[in-house]
Write an enzyme that holds these catalytic residues in place. Structure first.
Site, short mmCIF file in Angstrom:
data_model
loop_
_atom_site.label_atom_id
_atom_site.label_comp_id
_atom_site.label_asym_id
_atom_site.label_seq_id
_atom_site.Cartn_x
_atom_site.Cartn_y
_atom_site.Cartn_z
N CYS A 20 0.51 -1.08 -0.23
CA CYS A 20 -0.08 -0.11 -0.09
C CYS A 20 0.85 1.17 -0.01
O CYS A 20 1.21 1.22 0.56
CB CYS A 20 -1.09 -0.15 1.12
SG CYS A 20 -2.57 -1.20 1.15
N ARG A 67 4.06 -0.19 -4.88
CA ARG A 67 3.40 -0.44 -3.32
C ARG A 67 2.65 -1.69 -3.16
O ARG A 67 2.01 -2.04 -2.48
CB ARG A 67 3.54 0.37 -2.54
CG ARG A 67 4.85 1.52 -2.28
CD ARG A 67 4.99 2.56 -1.12
NE ARG A 67 4.41 1.57 -0.10
CZ ARG A 67 5.39 1.72 0.75
NH1 ARG A 67 6.67 2.32 0.60
NH2 ARG A 67 4.80 0.53 1.79
N TRP A 102 -3.14 -2.73 -1.84
CA TRP A 102 -2.03 -4.91 -2.03
C TRP A 102 -3.29 -4.77 -0.78
O TRP A 102 -3.18 -4.85 -0.07
CB TRP A 102 -0.69 -4.81 -1.42
CG TRP A 102 -1.02 -5.97 -1.96
CD1 TRP A 102 -0.13 -6.56 -3.55
CD2 TRP A 102 -0.23 -6.94 -1.30
NE1 TRP A 102 -0.09 -7.69 -2.70
CE2 TRP A 102 0.06 -8.11 -1.83
CE3 TRP A 102 -1.00 -6.95 0.39
CZ2 TRP A 102 -0.03 -9.60 -1.42
CZ3 TRP A 102 -0.63 -8.42 1.65
CH2 TRP A 102 -0.39 -9.56 0.48
N ASN A 128 -2.18 1.90 5.40
CA ASN A 128 -1.66 0.53 4.84
C ASN A 128 -1.14 0.25 6.47
O ASN A 128 -0.91 0.57 7.89
CB ASN A 128 -0.29 1.22 4.84
CG ASN A 128 1.03 -0.66 4.75
OD1 ASN A 128 0.85 -0.80 4.15
ND2 ASN A 128 2.19 0.66 4.82
N GLY A 129 -1.22 -1.69 6.25
CA GLY A 129 -1.11 -2.92 7.37
C GLY A 129 -2.25 -3.43 7.43
O GLY A 129 -2.68 -3.47 6.75
N GLU A 135 17.80 -17.40 -7.05
CA GLU A 135 17.33 -16.42 -7.86
C GLU A 135 17.35 -16.40 -9.39
O GLU A 135 15.65 -15.99 -9.34
CB GLU A 135 18.32 -15.59 -7.59
CG GLU A 135 18.37 -13.63 -8.15
CD GLU A 135 17.00 -13.27 -7.20
OE1 GLU A 135 16.34 -13.75 -6.52
OE2 GLU A 135 16.56 -12.19 -8.10
N LYS A 161 13.00 -14.78 -10.54
CA LYS A 161 13.38 -13.88 -10.76
C LYS A 161 11.59 -14.32 -12.39
O LYS A 161 10.80 -14.32 -12.70
CB LYS A 161 14.51 -13.98 -11.93
CG LYS A 161 14.62 -13.30 -10.94
CD LYS A 161 14.86 -11.48 -10.65
CE LYS A 161 14.06 -11.11 -9.44
NZ LYS A 161 14.41 -11.16 -8.39
N GLU A 219 7.67 -14.94 -10.76
CA GLU A 219 7.25 -13.78 -9.91
C GLU A 219 6.85 -13.31 -11.72
O GLU A 219 5.78 -12.58 -11.36
CB GLU A 219 7.78 -13.55 -8.93
CG GLU A 219 9.38 -12.59 -9.43
CD GLU A 219 10.00 -11.80 -8.36
OE1 GLU A 219 9.37 -11.44 -7.88
OE2 GLU A 219 11.30 -11.99 -8.36
N HIS A 277 19.66 -36.81 -6.29
CA HIS A 277 19.21 -36.94 -4.84
C HIS A 277 17.13 -37.24 -5.30
O HIS A 277 16.97 -37.40 -4.09
CB HIS A 277 19.20 -36.82 -3.95
CG HIS A 277 20.84 -37.20 -3.65
ND1 HIS A 277 21.02 -38.20 -2.98
CD2 HIS A 277 21.58 -36.41 -3.22
CE1 HIS A 277 22.39 -38.32 -2.70
NE2 HIS A 277 23.10 -36.83 -3.42
N LYS A 323 5.53 -4.49 -3.68
CA LYS A 323 7.23 -3.99 -3.61
C LYS A 323 6.71 -3.84 -1.74
O LYS A 323 6.08 -3.02 -0.92
CB LYS A 323 7.71 -2.83 -4.14
CG LYS A 323 8.97 -2.57 -3.88
CD LYS A 323 9.69 -3.30 -4.76
CE LYS A 323 11.33 -2.70 -4.79
NZ LYS A 323 12.19 -3.94 -5.39
C1 F6R Z 1 12.05 -10.01 -5.88
C2 F6R Z 1 11.20 -9.77 -4.31
C3 F6R Z 1 11.56 -9.81 -3.14
C4 F6R Z 1 12.28 -8.81 -1.92
C5 F6R Z 1 11.22 -9.77 -1.26
C6 F6R Z 1 11.76 -8.71 0.90
O1 F6R Z 1 11.71 -10.31 -6.55
O2 F6R Z 1 11.71 -8.25 -5.02
O3 F6R Z 1 11.51 -11.63 -2.95
O4 F6R Z 1 12.98 -9.61 -2.49
O5 F6R Z 1 9.67 -9.39 -0.50
O6 F6R Z 1 11.89 -7.82 0.33
P1 F6R Z 1 12.84 -6.51 1.02
O7 F6R Z 1 14.10 -6.35 0.38
O8 F6R Z 1 12.30 -4.96 1.24
O9 F6R Z 1 13.20 -6.79 2.53
#
Ligand code: F6R
Length: 619
Positions: free
Chosen positions: A2, A30, A78, A105-106, A488, A492, A495, A511, A614
């Site tokens: 949010c 966000r 969100w 937010n929260g 990673e 990527k 997501e 295994h 985010k």
């Molecule tokens: C994936 C991604 C997430 C963040 C995770 C932690 O591309 O961005 O997996 O890495 O949510 O976020 P931060 O680093 O902001 O604590």
């Protein structure tokens, strides 16, 4: 999660709406499942809100314009409580005649009980959100007390959970009141106008003077200033600071997407994170750490807490820090840390890694570590955010604002900061590898140019991404520091492209996971440098052979000059030569580019993938 914006200015015109909408556009990363605004106009509080991306709200505002105002709040959501509908979008109304508007937010954890209480008193609800409970409570208190700040103060004392709340009232034009507990809120100071935002991006187009608020504080902004009090009513003060980046850093700068721009900013993210870390004689200095050298020398165990991509940076840190310092390092997903009865004491250094500095799971892990007496250090990209503030020490990464939801440049900066921390600890403790610290720092300084060089070679990766757009599953293998890179790469792809992707330690394949290999199955293999000790390179080449023999399409990421992989590779992606430990800074780049272009080829929104946001500020 949010995005929140608040604005008060002097002029009664469209400025408030323009500022709020501009802030929301910058904060849309966000959360983007609905958006809304409230303006205090001469006729009272007017709101507009729409499910879907900000564009839908823009269309609504052009179809049904709001009256001019000098005070406004805006929200991009969100969803947590209640689906992403027009009705659940913020702002929510409260008080007599709905004259108060509130955004949030929260999560308000005790909202069920509060809602029952309000219903028993005759309140009716229009949404399924926890937010509307707060709106109704603050509205009622305003009707009773006639003061927005005091109404907010009385209500926050009754709320449990994590929240940032912003409220305006028709009878208090020129005032926005905000409150925060375990959720971000910063103040922007202008000339005859003031701002509130979930982060400084909300107002960076207008001012770089920011004020960081403490935990459990309430801020009231008017055109002429701001005042801060604690939830208990005591006077308080925020901490002022200057934002070091400008609005252009939060714009696309000619790239089609933020993610593409941020991938291309990686050489700077690494280079800037290394800046100012050494004296002229090469000795590492981490002045900002704020922990005494003696205390750090006593550390006998390190636990990294982080989530998602940041946790993969932590896995790289484990290999590097253990190797350089001989201190045992454990990596714990932050949301599991609290529940695994962690072995932590005052000689444990708990290192949290977070781009946003607001990830609730990570914040809670840090708080738990503090309760257990550990020393806490935050590796963070966002100045003024909560996790560094709650930690004993901070090592900032300097990646600049990361807007795309999928983390890229912050990941490279986090890995870089972990290397710096490991080398600093090695130097401080005079461990076996302390003498190597200067040499490794010199090698690290060469990495930005190598990343730049690599970014110039992505043509074939982009072609592959385009012709592989129909892939149903992709596997990623790696060993040693290549293992987190494989994880990673898979994250990527999941997501961004919504493709089933798994990362494995290559040695684990036999295994079990090797059963997944069938003819044509694409498998990326991150091959360690031929210089990696213990013949690891040879072992990975054998792993490639094993899957190739079972029909896999092997896409091999190998260092320049490594020809041993050629007989078993369907495709080879070359990366510049570098020391084995530093290779993640390069090997992950083609995987980021691959996921970006495959998702783009599928017509997906790479900056705002579905269901994500985010800054995950809820647990
Ligand atoms: C994936 C991604 C997430 C963040 C995770 C932690 O591309 O961005 O997996 O890495 O949510 O976020 P931060 O680093 O902001 O604590």
């Amino acid at each position: 999660m949010c995005g929140i914006v608040g604005y008060v200015g002097r002029s009664m015109d469209d400025t408030a709406l323009d500022v709020v909408m501009e802030g929301l556009a910058r904060l849309e990363y966000r959360g983007y499942d609905s958006a809304g605004v409230a303006l205090v106009t001469e006729d009272g509080v007017e709101t507009a809100k729409r499910a879907g991306k900000l564009e839908n709200l823009r269309s609504e505002l052009s179809a049904h314009p709001l009256a001019v105002a000098r005070t406004g709040i805006g929200h991009t959501r969100w969803a947590t409580h209640g689906g992403p509908t027009d009705g659940n979008a913020h702002p929510h109304r409260g008080g007599e005649g709905g004259r108060l508007a509130l955004i949030h937010n929260g999560i308000i954890e005790n909202f069920h009980a509060l809602k029952k209480e309000l219903e028993a008193a005759g309140a009716e609800f229009e949404s399924e959100t926890d937010t509307e409970v707060a709106a109704q409570l603050v509205g009622r208190e305003y009707d009773r007390l006639g003061d927005l700040t005091e109404a907010m103060r009385v209500v926050v004392g009754r709320l449990e959970g994590a929240f940032t709340l912003l409220a305006v009232h028709a009878d208090s034009p020129g005032v926005v009141v905000g409150a925060r507990r375990n959720s971000p809120l910063v103040v922007g100071l202008g000339d005859g106008e003031n701002f509130l935002g979930s982060d400084v991006a909300a107002f960076i187009g207008h001012t770089r003077h920011a004020v960081e608020l403490g935990q459990d504080q309430i801020v009231t902004i008017t055109p002429d200033g701001h005042t801060v009090i604690g939830f208990d009513g005591s006077p308080a003060q925020g901490k002022g600071y200057e934002v070091t980046w400008d609005a252009s850093a939060a714009e696309k700068g000619g790239y089609d997407t933020f993610m593409e721009k941020e991938i291309h900013e990686q050489p700077h993210a690494v280079g800037d994170t290394l800046l100012g870390r050494t004296k002229d004689d090469g000795e590492l200095v981490l002045d900002e750490l704020r922990i005494s050298e003696d205390r750090l020398r006593q550390v006998d165990r390190i636990t990294v807490v982080a989530c998602g991509t940041a946790a993969y940076a932590g896995m790289v840190a484990k290999y590097a820090i253990e190797h350089w310092t001989r201190i045992p390092v454990e990596v714990s997903l932050a949301h599991e840390f609290r529940y695994c009865d962690p072995i932590v004491d005052d000689r444990t250094l708990v290192v949290s890694i977070s781009q946003s500095g607001e990830t609730m799971d990570t914040l809670m892990a840090v708080k738990h570590a503090t309760e257990l007496g550990a020393l806490t250090l935050s590796i963070c990209n966002t100045h003024g955010s909560t996790i560094p503030r709650e930690s004993d020490a901070v090592l900032y990464t300097h990646a600049g604002p990361e807007i795309a939801v999928a983390s890229t440049k912050a990941f490279l900066a986090q890995i870089t900061a972990c290397y710096v921390l490991g080398l600093y600890l090695a130097q401080l403790r005079g461990e076996t590898y302390a003498d190597d610290a200067k040499a490794v720092m010199n090698e690290l300084r060469e990495m930005p140019d190598k990343v730049e060089d690599l970014l110039g070679r992505m043509g074939r990766v982009i072609e592959m991404a385009e012709f592989m757009a129909d892939s149903r599953a992709v596997l990623f293998l790696g060993r040693h520091v290549g293992f987190p890179v494989a994880m990673e790469g898979a994250l990527k792809l999941k997501e961004l492209a919504y493709i089933h992707a798994e990362g494995f330690a290559a040695g684990e394949l036999k295994h079990g996971p090797i059963a997944l290999i069938e003819p044509g199955q694409p498998v990326f293999v991150v091959v360690p440098s031929p210089d990696t000790p213990h013949e690891l390179h040879k072992k990975v080449v054998s792993n490639i052979q094993e899957i190739r023999a079972r029909g896999a399409r092997t896409i091999v990421i190998a260092h320049d000059g490594d020809d041993d992989v050629l007989p078993f590779a369907s495709e080879v992606i070359r990366i510049p030569q570098c020391p084995p430990m530093l290779a993640p800074l390069l090997a992950v780049v083609p995987l980021q580019v691959f996921a970006l272009h495959l998702a783009t080829a599928k017509g997906l929104d790479v900056d705002q993938p579905r269901n994500l946001a985010k800054s995950v500020t809820v647990e």
